[in-house]
Every structure is written in structure tokens, then in C-alpha cells.
Scaffold this active site. Structure first.
Site, PDB file in Angstrom:
ATOM      1  N   SER A   1      -3.658   3.281  -2.143  1.00 23.38           N
ATOM      2  CA  SER A   1      -2.239   2.925  -2.139  1.00 23.38           C
ATOM      3  C   SER A   1      -1.751   2.186  -0.901  1.00 23.38           C
ATOM      4  O   SER A   1      -0.614   1.705  -0.882  1.00 23.38           O
ATOM      5  CB  SER A   1      -1.379   4.182  -2.346  1.00 23.38           C
ATOM      6  OG  SER A   1      -1.369   4.553  -3.690  1.00 23.38           O
TER       7      SER A   1
ATOM      8  N   LYS B   1       7.641   4.307   4.052  1.00 21.43           N
ATOM      9  CA  LYS B   1       7.540   4.538   2.602  1.00 21.43           C
ATOM     10  C   LYS B   1       8.396   5.749   2.236  1.00 21.43           C
ATOM     11  O   LYS B   1       8.403   6.751   2.964  1.00 21.43           O
ATOM     12  CB  LYS B   1       6.067   4.796   2.249  1.00 21.43           C
ATOM     13  CG  LYS B   1       5.757   4.895   0.755  1.00 21.43           C
ATOM     14  CD  LYS B   1       4.248   5.092   0.537  1.00 21.43           C
ATOM     15  CE  LYS B   1       3.870   5.193  -0.932  1.00 21.43           C
ATOM     16  NZ  LYS B   1       2.412   5.365  -1.115  1.00 21.43           N
TER      17      LYS B   1
ATOM     18  N   SER C   1       0.414   2.208  -4.442  1.00 16.93           N
ATOM     19  CA  SER C   1       1.807   2.582  -4.603  1.00 16.93           C
ATOM     20  C   SER C   1       2.690   2.189  -3.431  1.00 16.93           C
ATOM     21  O   SER C   1       3.915   2.166  -3.567  1.00 16.93           O
ATOM     22  CB  SER C   1       1.904   4.086  -4.805  1.00 16.93           C
ATOM     23  OG  SER C   1       1.469   4.773  -3.637  1.00 16.93           O
TER      24      SER C   1
END
Lengths: 479, 480
Positions: free
Chosen positions: B173, B74, B149
Site C-alpha cells: 500500500s 494518511k 491504499s
């Protein structure tokens, strides 16, 4: 109406740890700008602080030296504000639950009395960097040096117990003395390793309520603190006397202009939005560690002063000066381990030694004559090898050459003349050569006695034992 | 597609060359470009590293536990000398001077990082639509969001663009996008994985965690990234178990709790049915199940959005244009530089949260909001502690609905926040939780089940998760 001042000081002391408080960067002063930085103290995305245990130890030392309670559980907090030399946009400090609280220091006033000043709290925090406004280097821009960013500080907050600029000065001197005795801060206000802000208000004498206070910043020497406080107290009194009101505000001391001016309101409109620092776990301080630190504390200035008075039978004045710094007191004690006349040693250290330190602007640790050498010089006076006056000549020679006093005395033939017959012969000769003065003396003009002493000393190049010279002169003049 | 565990085994046994695998994965990434899962793909670097690893294998050198595996990270986790954008304009050009601890661990274990995945800006969002680089799409239905996210990482796994992926989970997330995309995702216990190098959103809630196609894969990856780190004081020196070994143990000793507050109004009917089907099957398998009450769940979203935004407002203060990242052009003075840099550099949702957080920490509001929220948080934690004295695992839905449509909730932040309603409590309590894909809706959208366990009980999650995956829901393991 008569007014009194109410003053509280917030003193920041930079701790002498090798590395910064939350990263491994060096704290050495004066390095190339931004060379002593890493992602952590630069506030790069993703970094986390790791607490330097040594900084905690130093803070606890100061807490113990000021009779504070050491919190078994305390935590860090973020103080949020924007400034270019504050890379994270917050300073890691302490807010609720500081490390040390509720202590005191005793200060000594000029009349010799003591006064106890409360310490509300001592907490740990990180220093910010430095903004540099240099038109040559940067024109209109501001440069930022982050070497200092993350250097550990303690903030020492006093109770509003100080009543005059002189008391504030004495308090600061005491704090400096404590941090340097503890070896946790070099105490240099001019270089910023000790910094002081003051909260000042005035009130009618006898009143127990506090007046509106102002905060005075930017006082970068002990004398400036005294001057700035005097200025601000007078300003407040004049304001009140003329029917005005004191406004709560922050003032910046301008040492050149000799006045304190308000900061622009924009600069002080801060809401720091403190909240507990989530990146650090709470500090849990074991009592056993505190005990270990307590045992490692050096003898503190006031205790040492009292011991000097007791053990060496010194007047309070001498003891106070000799214990002003730990190094000077160490020097004195090293002298008196080899020279048993404590007062003579005190006179010499306070007089000749401090004079040279002042003249040369050096510290006792840089003084060229060792305590042992000085003791040997004093012992030459005590065993009457040389007079006090000759000792000063030897002393100058020691300063210049670093040679041992006995060697200098021998080489230069400075040993005192204590042989009675030798001195008698010289006295007789002097009297014979000055019949007019002898007559004057005998007719009652005793002032000329000094003249005879001078002549004898000149004839012996100052080496005659002065006591003996006096004695023989009187004897011969009586004949 | 084979699991990471199988692929690692095959690689070690010489069944494929990593250089070939990299080409396959790069092709898939290219083919799925429209999903917008990656912000950066390190094609050349990946080829280079694959050649090195292949050479080392040929020389007979011993290889780490991640050898042969292709990993996506990420883009809020830093890699030295690489961009870390956090999907934000303000960090668009930020090159990190250091490695995150988890990245060091991946490289030490011979993992190959293929690229950085898309996210909601600074991990603030539940749909991966709040990205400066555009929204990521759900591979199951490209008209739908992948969740967020960590949407890019979930998609990378779901679409076979990586074997394993790292995400971060502050309020759901990892778990919520794992549920929307039909993959396994773990939010480890707070302090289990080092946060050093994770760009902070809300420091007391953030935790890095793994995505994988199977529970085994996630267990394998967790073992690598977990452990105390001297650079993160909030990590805990609890020993990291051999999770793959733990998986083998029969989980029927675990008592399972069903908290009724997670099955009330607002929960999609198909999700409820799917979860109760699994619960029923567990009963049949001889598990002990209990009803559990967690009445403070109602306060979780409010508490979360106070604590998280307060910390965010402080954590994001460093993006000021002074030292790195975007700086507004043509400013007159310092104030204007701050204002314009931050106004132009941050997106709407980030600014909304900074303002909210600044407000709740302000003088006069601190006691009413932040302090109160901390107290409620403590109570929520106590409530979970009490529950875990009665049971080992809690079973809940991961999300109230399956993946929603792109743009559906973008203008309604409150609705968006509610999509984390079942996940935020885990972060507030600091415990661990796993998303397990258990079924599909009639439309074919993945349904996720959440398993929660007490602090440092990841082993229990893996044991039960592995059992459910293998014994009760084997059909959900297919990948498009």
C-alpha cells in the site's frame, strides 16, 4: 443403577495488580463508571496492548503453587465475540501454549482424607467490562462500565477429577486459600473477584467413559456452587433414569429459584475463532525468573498446617482452622512466640477470637486485640494470676477498651485469690452458714458440692482459684 | 520542485518563510482538488503552526530536522482531537483522543502537518477507489488510479501538495501507489516504526512508512519516525542508523539478486525492459549480480489474503456502534444494531474481507486455511532469509503493470488483488522494500522498481536507491 458425578471447574481469579493487564489504568474497585479507562482499554482505533509484567508474575506464582509446568514460551490469542462490554470485539486470552499447565492441588475431604485434583492449565487473560441493565438509570437501554475491562485474570482449569459437589466445594476453598496466601487475588466470590463455571456429567459407577456434559454458569458463592452442582447432578440422573438423554448445553444457575436453566441457544452458539494475538510478541519466560518467583513464594497452606501439627503439637482440626488464612495463621504464630501453651493459644484463637470476628464480620487484620496483648492475657491464666473464667471478663474489657490485660486486672481487682488461709476462712464460713446442705452432702448427696463452690466463688466475686477451692472444700467436708 | 532535504536546509538558513510556503501548498491543494488526494486540510492550523515556527526561527531557536517541511498523513493514522476516518462511513465522525507515536515524532521534529490523505477504506484496496469520500486520481493521468491504499499520500507528493507524506503498507500500500505516481516510498522492516496510532488492518503485516520525492527525503523521514516504542511491543530496539550519513557510502559492496519468479508471465513488457536497463547499467558500474530463485512466490497472494483478512476480521470487530463512530438509527435491539451498523457503515471491499477472514478462522476451516497459511508464511520467510544469505538486495518490479484506469478492476477483486503480486511477499516476510521510480512508459506513466533487503537493512536500500536515482535515472526526478 448407581451414578457418580464427573465435575471439572473453570475458575477465574482477578489479579490484585495495581494496573490493568495491557494498559496503565488503575484497577481500583468501585470508582465512578468509566473513569478508569484510556484509549487502550476502550479499544479506540489504533491502540496496542502492552503486557503488564506483574500480571505474568502473579500467574506464575499460582502455577508454581499448583505444581504446574511454567512454559518457557507461551503466547496470547484473541477470542472473538461481539458484546457491548467487550470494546475490541475480542478478548485477549491464551489458547494454544498457555503459561502454566499440568499441575495439581490436594484437597481435604470431610473424613480427613486427601485427594489430588489435576490442574490442566492456568492462563492469563483480560477481563471484560460490565453491562448494567438499570431501568431507573437507562430505561430499556443498557449501560456499559468499562472500569473492569482489562483487569488481569487467570483462568484455572481443573481436570474432571471432582466426583461430588462437596469435593468441588473443597477444591474451591483450597483455590481461594492458595490465591489469598499468594496475595494475588482477594478471593471474594460474591464481589466477582473469584468466579466459577462447572462442567458436569454423570455416569454409572464403575464406568470409565464420560457422559454428556453440561456447563453451569452464574454461581456466585461457594455455597451456590455446591447447590447448583447438586441440582444439576440430580437432574441428569433423573433424566437418565427416566430414559432420557442429557443434552450438551449451557445452564445458568438461578440462586433464588434454586435451579439451573438453559441459556438461549443463540447466546451460546459461539465460534470464538481463536488465533494468535499479532499485537503481542510471544512470552518468553526465563528459568532464572521462575526460580526467583519460586523463592519468593510464602509457605503454602497445606505445608503450614503440617508444620503447625508438628511444631505446636496441634490436632489436625486446630491446625486446619488456624491455617485457613495466611493472616490468621500469622496471628496465631505471633501469639505463640510469647505464650508457650500452644494448645491454650489455639483454643482461644479458634474460640474467642473467631467468635468475635464472626460477630463483628471483620477480618483478623481488623481485630482490636493484638497478638501480643492476647499472649499476655493467656500468660496471666498460665501463671494463675487470673482464672480462665475471669480471663473472659478481661478479654471483653480488652475488646471494648483496647487496654492491656494486666492493667485491667489491676484496675478492677480481678487478680485470683490463691492465698490458702483466705480461701479456708471463706470455706469455713460458707459451711457454717449452710448446715442443712452440709448434712445432705455427708449423707451421700454429693451433688450439693457444686453449690458450695458457687457460694465460695460468689463470696470472692469469682476470683478464688477454683482448684484450691475444690481441694479445701473436700478437705473441710471430710472433717 | 526542491527536495525536502533542500527545503529544510533553505528554511533553516532563512531563505523562505513557512507561512508563505503554507499558502503556496494550500493553493496547490486547492488547484488539484479534482485529484481528491485529501480528506481533510488543516488550513488554519497549518497557518498558525507556520507562524509559530517562523517566530521561533526568528528568535534564533534551534529547530528540528523536519522544520520547514509540509507533511501529509494518511487518514488511518490518528492525530489527537482530529478526525480519523479511514475513508469509512463507520468512522466518518471519529475524533481521536490521542496522537499516534509517528505523529508525536513529526511534531517533535518541528514538522507541519497540512492534512489527512485519502485511502482505500481501512487501507483495503490497491487503487484508492474504495473510499467513502470518492476515488483519488493519478496526477500523471487523472483518468487513472494512483494505486492504493495510500493513494492520497502518493498523489500529495507527486503533485507537490506536500514535501513528505506518511502511508501504511500491509501488502504494497505504499510501494504500489509510489510506483503508479512516480515517487519514492518505503515499506520499513516490521517492527522498525511504531504502529501505535495506526488503525489496524492486518496487525502482523501493517507498517507505517514514508513517501518522498527522492531517496534522500525518504531516508531523512525514516530516521525521524523509526525506533522502538514502549507502546508497541512489536517494535524492535535495533538502533536507528543515521540514514543520511549511510547514503554517502558507495553501494558497490552490495550484492544484488534478481529473482526470476518476479519477471514471468503477466509482467508488462515496458516495465521489464526498463528494469533490465537499470540492471544492465548496474553491471556496467561493477555491481555483482546473481540469479535467485524464490519458488514460493506463487503462493504469496493466497497466503496474504488469508492472513490479512483473518486479522482484519478481528481488528474491525470494534466498529460496532457502541462507543464511537457511526451507529445505525432506529434499531430495535442489540443484534439489529450490530447488523445494521456494520452493514451500512462498511463498504463492499471491507465487508468482503471481513467475511473472508471470519471464514478462514472458523471452526473446521482454521487448520485448512489460517494455520496452513501461517506455515506457508514461515516458509516464505525462510526462503527470503536464505536468499539474503547470498545477496544483499533483491531487484524486482514493484507492479506488474503501470497505473490502470479508474473502474477498470473495481468489479474484479481477483484482478485487483493481483496488482500486489510483487509486493505482498515483503510483508509476509517482515523485511523492508523501497519503490524507486526509474522510467516512464511511452504513454508517460511512471515505472517503479522495487528494492528489497533483509530485516533492518533499510540503509542498504537507501544506498543503492540513491545511487540509481543519482547516477542511472536522473531524468525521473521531475515533478509535474
Amino acid at each position: 443403577m448407581k451414578y457418580e458425578a464427573v465435575i471439572g471447574l473453570e475458575v477465574h481469579a482477578q489479579l490484585l495488580t495495581d494496573s490493568k493487564i495491557f494498559c496503565g489504568c488503575s484497577t481500583t474497585f468501585g470508582a465512578e463508571p468509566n473513569s478508569q479507562t484510556c484509549p487502550v482499554c476502550l479499544g479506540m482505533p489504533g491502540v496496542l496492548p502492552v503486557l503488564n509484567e506483574r500480571a505474568v508474575e502473579f500467574a506464575i506464582k499460582m502455577g508454581l503453587a499448583t505444581h504446574c509446568k511454567i512454559a518457557p514460551f507461551s503466547r496470547f490469542a484473541r477470542k472473538n465475540y461481539f458484546y457491548p462490554d467487550l470494546p475490541k470485539g475480542y478478548q485477549i486470552s491464551q489458547y494454544e501454549l498457555p503459561l502454566c499447565s499440568d499441575g495439581y492441588v490436594d484437597i481435604e475431604l470431610e473424613d480427613g482424607t486427601r485427594k489430588r485434583i489435576g490442574i490442566i492449565r492456568i492462563h492469563l487473560e483480560e477481563d471484560a467490562g460490565k453491562s448494567i441493565h438499570d431501568p431507573v438509570l437507562a430505561g430499556e437501554d443498557t449501560l456499559v462500565d468499562l472500569n473492569r475491562c482489562g483487569v488481569p485474570l487467570i483462568e484455572i482449569v481443573s481436570a474432571p477429577d471432582l466426583r461430588s459437589p462437596q469435593e468441588a466445594y473443597a477444591y474451591l476453598v483450597r483455590l481461594k486459600q492458595l490465591v489469598t496466601y499468594l496475595g494475588i487475588c482477594d478471593g471474594n466470590m460474591e464481589e466477582g473477584s473469584l468466579r466459577c463455571d462447572a462442567n458436569v456429567s454423570v455416569r454409572p459407577v464403575g464406568s470409565t467413559e464420560f457422559g454428556v456434559k453440561t456447563e453451569v454458569k452464574n454461581m456466585n458463592s461457594f455455597r451456590n456452587v455446591e447447590r447448583a452442582l447438586t441440582f444439576e447432578i440430580n437432574r441428569q440422573i433423573q433424566l437418565l433414569e427416566s430414559g432420557g438423554e442429557v443434552v450438551q448445553e449451557t445452564l445458568l444457575w438461578d440462586a433464588h429459584a434454586g435451579e439451573a436453566r438453559p441459556m438461549r441457544s443463540k447466546e451460546e452458539a459461539h465460534d470464538y475463532r481463536y488465533f494468535p494475538e499479532p499485537d503481542l510478541v510471544p512470552m518468553v519466560i526465563e528459568e532464572s525468573w521462575v526460580q526467583k518467583i519460586r523463592e519468593s513464594l510464602p509457605e503454602l497452606p497445606l505445608a503450614r498446617k503440617e508444620r503447625f501439627m508438628e511444631q505446636y503439637k496441634l490436632p489436625a482440626y486446630d491446625a486446619g482452622i488456624l491455617t485457613m488464612t495466611r493472616e490468621l495463621a500469622d496471628y496465631y504464630e505471633a501469639v505463640v512466640t510469647e505464650c508457650r501453651d500452644y494448645k491454650l493459644a489455639s483454643n482461644w484463637v479458634m474460640g474467642e477470637v473467631l467468635r468475635v470476628l464472626n460477630e463483628r464480620k471483620i477480618e483478623i487484620t481488623e481485630f482490636p486485640i493484638s497478638a501480643q496483648q492476647l499472649a499476655r492475657l493467656l500468660n496471666l491464666i498460665l501463671d494463675e494470676t487470673i482464672s480462665s473464667k475471669i480471663a473472659k471478663t478481661v478479654y471483653e474489657e480488652m475488646l471494648n477498651t483496647g487496654e492491656d490485660p494486666a492493667k485491667i486486672v489491676e484496675k478492677k481487682g480481678l487478680a485470683q485469690v490463691t492465698d490458702r488461709a483466705t480461701i479456708e476462712a471463706i470455706v469455713v464460713k460458707v459451711l457454717e452458714e449452710n448446715p442443712k446442705q452440709v448434712e445432705q452432702y455427708r449423707s451421700g448427696k454429693e451433688k450439693v458440692f457444686g453449690y458450695f463452690v458457687g457460694q465460695v466463688m460468689r463470696a470472692t466475686r469469682g476470683k478464688a482459684n477454683p482448684g484450691l477451692v475444690n481441694e479445701i472444700l473436700k478437705e473441710k467436708l471430710r472433717e | 520542485m526542491d527536495s525536502a532535504r533542500v527545503r529544510h536546509q533553505q528554511y533553516v538558513e532563512g531563505k523562505f518563510r513557512l507561512a508563505d510556503a503554507v499558502e503556496d501548498y494550500l493553493e496547490r491543494i486547492e488547484a488539484h482538488k479534482d485529484l481528491n488526494a485529501f480528506i481533510q486540510v488543516y488550513a488554519d492550523e497549518a497557518r498558525e503552526r507556520a507562524r509559530e515556527l517562523d517566530a521561533r526561527r526568528e528568535r534564533g531557536e534551534s529547530l528540528g530536522d523536519l522544520a520547514g517541511l509540509i507533511i501529509a498523513v494518511k487518514d488511518n493514522i490518528v492525530i489527537k482531537d482530529h478526525l480519523t476516518t479511514c475513508a469509512s462511513h463507520i468512522l466518518e465522525n471519529f475524533v481521536s483522543p490521542y496522537h499516534a507515536t509517528v505523529v508525536e515524532k513529526i511534531l517533535q521534529a518541528d514538522g507541519l502537518i497540512i492534512g489527512k490523505t485519502n485511502l482505500d477504506e481501512f487501507a483495503m484496496g490497491s487503487s484508492t477507489e474504495n473510499s467513502y469520500f470518492g476515488a483519488t486520481r493519478n496526477p500523471v493521468d487523472p483518468e487513472r488510479v494512483p494505486g492504493g491504499s495510500s493513494g492520497g499520500s502518493a498523489v500529495a507528493i507527486a503533485a507537490g501538495m506536500a514535501d513528505l507524506a506518511l502511508g501504511s503498507d500491509t501488502g504494497g500500500s505504499i510501494r504500489q501507489p509510489a510506483a503508479f505516481c512516480g515517487v519514492v516510498g518505503l515499506k520499513p522492516t516490521y517492527g522498525r516504526v511504531s504502529r501505535y496510532g495506526l488503525v489496524a488492518y492486518a496487525s502482523s503485516l501493517d507498517q507505517i512508512g514514508p513517501f518522498g520525492r527522492t531517496v534522500e527525503d525518504v531516508a531523512l523521514f525514516t530516521r525521524i519516525i523509526a525506533g522502538a516504542d514502549e507502546r508497541d511491543s512489536t517494535t524492535v530496539p535495533t538502533e536507528v542508523p543515521d540514514y543520511l550519513q549511510e547514503l554517502q557510502r558507495d553501494p558497490r559492496d552490495l550484492t544484488i539478486g534478481i529473482p526470476q519468479e518476479y519477471f514471468q508471465e503477466g509482467l508488462d513488457g515496458e516495465i521489464r525492459t526498463a528494469i533490465f536497463q537499470v540492471i544492465d547499467r548496474l553491471k556496467e558500474e561493477g555491481f555483482t549480480l546473481k540469479e535467485i530463485r524464490l519458488p514460493l512466490t506463487d503462493y504469496a497472494i493466497a497466503t496474504y489474503y488469508i492472513v490479512a483478512t483473518a486479522e482484519a476480521s478481528s481488528n474491525l470487530a470494534r466498529y460496532d456502534g457502541v462507543r464511537y463512530g457511526f451507529r445505525a438509527e432506529g434499531v430495535e435491539d442489540l443484534q439489529e444494531m450490530y447488523f445494521r451498523t456494520r452493514s451500512e457503515g462498511f463498504g463492499t471491499e471491507v465487508k468482503r474481507r471481513i467475511m473472508l477472514g471470519t471464514y478462514v478462522l472458523s471452526a473446521g476451516y482454521y487448520e485448512a486455511y489460517y494455520k496452513k497459511a501461517q506455515q506457508v508464511r514461515r516458509m516464505i520467510k525462510d526462503e527470503f532469509d536464505a536468499a539474503f544469505r547470498e545477496v544483499d538486495i533483491l531487484i524486482t518490479p514493484t507492479t506488474p503493470t503501470p497505473a490502470f484506469r479508474l473502474g477498470e478492476k473495481l468489479d474484479d477483486p481477483l484482478q485487483m488483488y493481483l496488482s500486489d503480486i510483487y509486493t505482498v511477499t515483503v510483508n509476509l516476510a517482515g523485511i523492508c522494500a523501497l519503490n524507486l521510480p526509474i522510467a516512464r512508459t511511452q504513454q508517460g506513466l511512471p515505472i517503479g522498481m522495487q528494492l528489497m533487503a533483509g530485516m533492518f537493512r533499510e540503509s542498504d536500500l537507501f544506498r543503492l536507491g540513491h545511487f540509481i536515482e543519482r547516477q542511472l535515472t536522473p531524468s525521473t526526478q521531475q515533478v509535474p
